[in-house]
Design an enzyme around this catalytic site. Structure first.
Site, PDB file in Angstrom:
ATOM      1  N   ARG A   1     -16.298  12.039   6.688  1.00 48.49           N
ATOM      2  CA  ARG A   1     -15.032  12.698   7.058  1.00 48.49           C
ATOM      3  C   ARG A   1     -14.720  13.825   6.085  1.00 48.49           C
ATOM      4  NH1 ARG A   1     -11.087   7.955   6.780  1.00 48.49           N
ATOM      5  NH2 ARG A   1      -9.498   9.556   7.075  1.00 48.49           N
TER       6      ARG A   1
ATOM      7  N   HIS B   1       0.843  -1.203   0.000  1.00 50.98           N
ATOM      8  CA  HIS B   1       0.000   0.000   0.000  1.00 50.98           C
ATOM      9  C   HIS B   1       0.870   1.242   0.000  1.00 50.98           C
ATOM     10  CE1 HIS B   1      -3.577   2.424   0.812  1.00 50.98           C
ATOM     11  NE2 HIS B   1      -2.792   3.139   1.595  1.00 50.98           N
TER      12      HIS B   1
ATOM     13  N   LYS C   1      -9.686  -1.995   4.750  1.00 51.82           N
ATOM     14  CA  LYS C   1      -9.751  -2.456   3.357  1.00 51.82           C
ATOM     15  C   LYS C   1      -8.597  -3.400   3.034  1.00 51.82           C
ATOM     16  CE  LYS C   1     -10.292   1.905   2.462  1.00 51.82           C
ATOM     17  NZ  LYS C   1     -10.428   3.249   1.896  1.00 51.82           N
TER      18      LYS C   1
ATOM     19  N   SER D   1      -9.374   3.327   8.245  1.00 53.36           N
ATOM     20  CA  SER D   1      -9.909   3.323   6.888  1.00 53.36           C
ATOM     21  C   SER D   1      -9.017   2.506   5.947  1.00 53.36           C
ATOM     22  CB  SER D   1     -10.015   4.777   6.400  1.00 53.36           C
ATOM     23  OG  SER D   1     -10.333   4.839   5.037  1.00 53.36           O
TER      24      SER D   1
ATOM     25  N   ASP E   1     -16.646   1.819   6.066  1.00 54.85           N
ATOM     26  CA  ASP E   1     -15.635   2.835   5.741  1.00 54.85           C
ATOM     27  C   ASP E   1     -16.141   3.779   4.662  1.00 54.85           C
ATOM     28  OD1 ASP E   1     -12.893   4.053   5.645  1.00 54.85           O
ATOM     29  OD2 ASP E   1     -13.031   3.292   3.601  1.00 54.85           O
TER      30      ASP E   1
HETATM   31  N1  URA Z   1      -7.003   6.410   1.974  1.00 55.03           N
HETATM   32  C1  URA Z   1      -8.019   5.769   2.561  1.00 55.03           C
HETATM   33  O1  URA Z   1      -8.486   4.758   2.069  1.00 55.03           O
HETATM   34  N2  URA Z   1      -8.530   6.247   3.693  1.00 55.03           N
HETATM   35  C2  URA Z   1      -8.047   7.351   4.273  1.00 55.03           C
HETATM   36  O2  URA Z   1      -8.550   7.740   5.307  1.00 55.03           O
HETATM   37  C3  URA Z   1      -6.987   8.032   3.667  1.00 55.03           C
HETATM   38  C4  URA Z   1      -6.476   7.530   2.519  1.00 55.03           C
END
Ligand code: URA
Ligand code: CA
Length: 421
Positions: A169, A83, A188, A184, A162
């Site tokens: 947010r 990531h 995932k 968040s 999320d």
């Molecule tokens: N990417 C995400 O998936 N969530 C976040 O909060 C920030 C970046």
């Protein structure tokens, strides 16, 4: 009984939330029983007072459980996930997965769209004519079996809680809260179910957080909360005080990745790729050294992995020659002689993001718009020297002048290393 009002009341008084309380917030986000007002209050309280590691872990696990879990490693065997927190001219994902796969380390990732000033791997890959990125669990397992790598955009319901919280947010100025970011991202990532995750956390003015302390805190929290949720993780801190590679673009970055895999790679990009590959491999008990990376590049094995993957995803025959640049060019030249002292990488990213969406539609990207950026911090430059070149359909002056304004020529500086220790 835990009610939204009761939980918010306890947060307002500074109390730590229990596991049940955190899970009921997330359940409320997923099933609609918490209103936007109540969730907005939760998010602002979390952003202002923070969440402790236990609360953050439970937030992550609850968001993970709100949706599908692929648990790929349980079925396939050892594999890594990778990531990036988002960069400019950042082709690391496009390169690392094929390199790892060619080195015998299986890798999979669900990738995202461009966000703000940073580019998204999904958008870049969609510049390949014909490629479709929809991926479900069976498709991911099939790609892993055939090529040792899978990349896609998740179909179906990964972490729906999320999705709702992220939207709120965005509207409540709570995107930048570290525990909310960690929950968040991780919810995932954990849904994919790799054996280990390597995070490429970008530092500097083009990173997610321009502040270095925030960046280190994000990196350490991603790693520790992932481990607390049961998935070993590691991170690389890589510099984003200037675009990473030689290109910023969609088709242009795919081409840069292909060129890198053909042996024509930028040295700073190589450093980041090598650091990410080394740490990713270690997470599954393998070792990938610089010489291994050089070997799979020299034989063409890594480049072939990317091509095989794209072909399997529907790429049209001859696609490697169809990664075109937009036809109207303009050059950014040095206004004076001196050294490249600073670059506003975020400004370049934002200017590019505008330029590649000429009709301002966030969902329509002109993949051929690009920026060639071939100078490095600390480098000596002469007045009139070409620093960058923009490729657009029309009106090149907007992007050209923004890029020019982002580059400062002045004193000699010590260039930041590509990878921080
Ligand atoms: N990417 C995400 O998936 N969530 C976040 O909060 C920030 C970046
Ligand atoms: Ca396309």
């Amino acid at each position: 009984m835990v009610t939204p009002y009761g939980i918010l009341n306890r947060m307002r008084r500074g109390r730590t939330l229990t596991r049940d309380e955190v899970w009921s917030v997330v359940a409320g986000a997923a099933d609609g029983s918490w209103t936007d007002v109540q969730l907005g209050a939760f998010l602002m309280a979390a952003a202002m007072r923070g969440l402790d590691p236990d609360e953050t872990r439970e937030l992550t696990l609850a968001m993970l459980e709100s949706g599908d879990r692929w648990a790929l490693a349980a079925e396939f065997g050892p594999l890594v996930d990778k990531h990036s927190t988002g960069g400019v001219g950042d082709t690391v994902s496009l390169i690392v997965l094929p390199v790892l796969a060619a080195c015998g380390v299986s890798a999979a990732k669900l990738t995202g769209r461009s966000l703000g000033h940073s580019g998204g791997t999904a958008d870049k890959l969609e510049s390949i004519p014909g490629v479709r990125l929809d991926l479900d669990r069976a498709g991911a397992l099939d790609l892993l079996d055939r090529f040792g790598m899978a990349i896609g955009i998740a179909t179906g319901g990964i972490a729906p809680a999320d999705r709702r919280l992220y939207g709120l947010r965005d509207r409540t100025s709570t995107v930048s809260s570290i525990p909310l970011v960690v929950g968040s991202i991780l919810s995932k990532k954990l849904a994919l179910g790799a054996s280990g995750i390597v995070f490429d956390v970008k530092t500097g003015n083009g990173g997610f957080f321009p502040d270095v302390e925030d960046t280190r805190s994000l990196a350490s929290s991603l790693v520790s909360i992932s481990a607390a949720c049961g998935t070993p993780a590691d991170c690389v801190l890589s510099d984003m005080n200037q675009p990473l590679g030689r290109w910023v673009g969609h088709a242009a970055e795919v081409r840069e990745a292909l060129d890198f895999l053909a042996g024509d790679g930028d040295p700073r990009l190589f450093e980041v790729v090598a650091a990410v590959c080394r740490k990713a491999s270690r997470l599954v008990g393998a070792a990938t050294a610089q010489k291994d990376i050089e070997a799979v590049i020299a034989t063409g094995a890594a480049r072939q992995k990317l091509i095989d993957w794209a072909d399997a995803q529907g790429a049209e025959p001859g696609w490697t020659d169809a990664l075109d640049l937009a036809p109207v060019e303009a050059v950014v030249t040095a206004a004076g002689s001196g050294f490249l002292e600073a670059v506003d990488c975020r400004r370049i990213g934002n200017a590019f993001a505008d330029a590649c969406r000429p009709d301002r539609n966030p969902n329509r990207i002109d993949h051929a718009v690009a920026l060639r950026y071939d100078v490095r911090l600390g480098q000596k430059v002469e007045r009139g020297q070409e620093l960058a070149r923009v490729y657009v359909r029309r009106d090149p002056e907007r992007l050209r002048s923004e890029v020019a304004a982002a580059i400062v020529i002045g004193e000699r500086i010590k260039a930041p290393p590509a990878v921080a220790e």
